[in-house]
Design an enzyme around this catalytic site. Structure first.
Site, PDB file in Angstrom:
ATOM      1  N   MET A 149       0.799  -1.229   0.000  1.00 17.34           N
ATOM      2  CA  MET A 149       0.000   0.000   0.000  1.00 17.34           C
ATOM      3  C   MET A 149       0.833   1.281   0.000  1.00 17.34           C
ATOM      4  O   MET A 149       0.316   2.356   0.255  1.00 17.34           O
ATOM      5  CB  MET A 149      -0.976  -0.003   1.185  1.00 17.34           C
ATOM      6  CG  MET A 149      -1.896  -1.210   1.208  1.00 17.34           C
ATOM      7  SD  MET A 149      -2.712  -1.579  -0.375  1.00 17.34           S
ATOM      8  CE  MET A 149      -4.152  -0.538  -0.231  1.00 17.34           C
ATOM      9  N   ILE A 177       3.454   3.939  -2.120  1.00 17.39           N
ATOM     10  CA  ILE A 177       3.814   4.301  -3.491  1.00 17.39           C
ATOM     11  C   ILE A 177       5.334   4.304  -3.603  1.00 17.39           C
ATOM     12  O   ILE A 177       6.028   4.967  -2.827  1.00 17.39           O
ATOM     13  CB  ILE A 177       3.208   5.675  -3.872  1.00 17.39           C
ATOM     14  CG1 ILE A 177       1.679   5.541  -3.864  1.00 17.39           C
ATOM     15  CG2 ILE A 177       3.715   6.137  -5.235  1.00 17.39           C
ATOM     16  CD1 ILE A 177       0.942   6.842  -4.112  1.00 17.39           C
ATOM     17  N   LEU A 178       5.858   3.521  -4.550  1.00 19.94           N
ATOM     18  CA  LEU A 178       7.316   3.422  -4.711  1.00 19.94           C
ATOM     19  C   LEU A 178       7.851   4.683  -5.387  1.00 19.94           C
ATOM     20  O   LEU A 178       7.188   5.265  -6.251  1.00 19.94           O
ATOM     21  CB  LEU A 178       7.657   2.196  -5.570  1.00 19.94           C
ATOM     22  CG  LEU A 178       7.377   0.830  -4.930  1.00 19.94           C
ATOM     23  CD1 LEU A 178       7.527  -0.275  -5.974  1.00 19.94           C
ATOM     24  CD2 LEU A 178       8.287   0.565  -3.739  1.00 19.94           C
ATOM     25  N   ASN A 185       2.333  -5.575 -10.223  1.00 19.15           N
ATOM     26  CA  ASN A 185       1.409  -5.314  -9.108  1.00 19.15           C
ATOM     27  C   ASN A 185       0.051  -5.931  -9.425  1.00 19.15           C
ATOM     28  O   ASN A 185      -0.323  -6.036 -10.590  1.00 19.15           O
ATOM     29  CB  ASN A 185       1.248  -3.792  -8.947  1.00 19.15           C
ATOM     30  CG  ASN A 185       0.252  -3.424  -7.867  1.00 19.15           C
ATOM     31  OD1 ASN A 185       0.263  -3.996  -6.768  1.00 19.15           O
ATOM     32  ND2 ASN A 185      -0.631  -2.475  -8.154  1.00 19.15           N
ATOM     33  N   HIS A 202      -3.959  -5.252  -8.720  1.00 19.07           N
ATOM     34  CA  HIS A 202      -4.852  -4.175  -8.289  1.00 19.07           C
ATOM     35  C   HIS A 202      -6.297  -4.671  -8.369  1.00 19.07           C
ATOM     36  O   HIS A 202      -6.683  -5.285  -9.370  1.00 19.07           O
ATOM     37  CB  HIS A 202      -4.642  -2.953  -9.183  1.00 19.07           C
ATOM     38  CG  HIS A 202      -5.452  -1.775  -8.746  1.00 19.07           C
ATOM     39  ND1 HIS A 202      -5.117  -1.013  -7.649  1.00 19.07           N
ATOM     40  CD2 HIS A 202      -6.604  -1.258  -9.228  1.00 19.07           C
ATOM     41  CE1 HIS A 202      -6.022  -0.061  -7.486  1.00 19.07           C
ATOM     42  NE2 HIS A 202      -6.939  -0.183  -8.427  1.00 19.07           N
ATOM     43  N   ASP A 234      -0.797   2.920 -10.701  1.00 16.68           N
ATOM     44  CA  ASP A 234      -1.744   1.970 -11.306  1.00 16.68           C
ATOM     45  C   ASP A 234      -1.967   2.201 -12.798  1.00 16.68           C
ATOM     46  O   ASP A 234      -3.078   1.990 -13.310  1.00 16.68           O
ATOM     47  CB  ASP A 234      -3.088   2.016 -10.566  1.00 16.68           C
ATOM     48  CG  ASP A 234      -2.969   1.614  -9.106  1.00 16.68           C
ATOM     49  OD1 ASP A 234      -2.072   0.805  -8.790  1.00 16.68           O
ATOM     50  OD2 ASP A 234      -3.748   2.106  -8.274  1.00 16.68           O
ATOM     51  N   GLU A 239      -8.107 -13.041  -7.779  1.00 15.02           N
ATOM     52  CA  GLU A 239      -6.718 -12.570  -7.742  1.00 15.02           C
ATOM     53  C   GLU A 239      -5.768 -13.756  -7.576  1.00 15.02           C
ATOM     54  O   GLU A 239      -4.694 -13.802  -8.173  1.00 15.02           O
ATOM     55  CB  GLU A 239      -6.516 -11.591  -6.585  1.00 15.02           C
ATOM     56  CG  GLU A 239      -7.211 -10.258  -6.783  1.00 15.02           C
ATOM     57  CD  GLU A 239      -6.912  -9.273  -5.648  1.00 15.02           C
ATOM     58  OE1 GLU A 239      -5.797  -9.269  -5.122  1.00 15.02           O
ATOM     59  OE2 GLU A 239      -7.825  -8.487  -5.310  1.00 15.02           O
TER      60      GLU A 239
END
Ligand code: GAR
Length: 188
Positions: free
Chosen positions: A91, A93-94, A108, A110, A146, A175
């Site tokens: 959760m 943000i890189l 990732n 989502h 995203d 998922e």
């Protein structure tokens, strides 16, 4: 993406922030002969992530990263010979610099049919908008949240009686099928 060489699996780190059901599922997949990756490191931004318990269960190294210290994190990943990163319920943000170092090698999952509903609260937003379908997406990670190239998507129907929690549960089941399939696709 590079081809698999012989029987060597690509050393992979999974980044988590929470429960880790996708992590557990990816670990199980990684142990199959047909898996192109092995899970060699579990990373979290918080020591409160429940999923960290899978590190002990499956005897995998775990690390808590301070995501402000990019150089240290990259050094550590290098030391562990990590060549691929799967974000699974991660959760944070890189940073651009971190992503640049692992360009094209971070993916990732989502919980929405991207490009719809980037960010948080995807299921309540889909229900509030009276969408007929929800789903999940595995995509490459780029500096824009995203928004990287989509690898695979799974669409499911939203039932009239669905609420955000019931929908989240249904999507999560999908998922668990989608993530391994997308990993295979990346290396094929
Ligand atoms: C999953 O639904 C995943 O798609 C979502 O968090 C959940 C984690 O579940 N990820 C995001 O929202 C990322 N922005 P898990 O910890 O049980 O795998």
């Amino acid at each position: 993406m590079e081809k698999l060489t012989g029987l060597k699996k690509i050393k992979t780190a999974v980044f988590i922030s929470g429960t880790g059901s996708n992590l557990k599922n990816i670990i199980k997949f990684s142990k199959l002969e047909k898996s192109p990756i092995s899970i060699d490191l579990i990373v979290s931004n918080t020591n409160k992530a429940k999923g960290l318990s899978f590190a002990d269960q499956f005897k995998i190294k775990k690390k808590i990263f301070n995501f402000k210290d990019i150089k240290k994190n990259i050094l550590l990943l290098k030391k562990e010979k990590i060549r691929f990163i799967c974000l699974a319920g991660f959760m944070k943000i890189l940073s651009k610099d971190f992503i640049r170092k692992f360009d094209g090698r971070i993916i990732n999952i989502h919980p929405s049919l991207l490009p719809k509903y980037k960010g948080l609260n995807t299921h309540s937003r889909a229900i509030n908008n009276k969408d007929k379908f929800a789903g999940c997406t595995v995509h490459y990670v780029t500096a824009k949240l995203d928004s990287g190239k989509i690898i695979m998507q799974k669409k499911i129907k939203i039932a009239v009686k669905d609420n955000p929690a019931s929908l989240a549960k249904k999507v999560l089941q999908q998922e668990h099928k989608l993530y391994p399939a997308a990993i295979k696709k990346v290396f094929n």
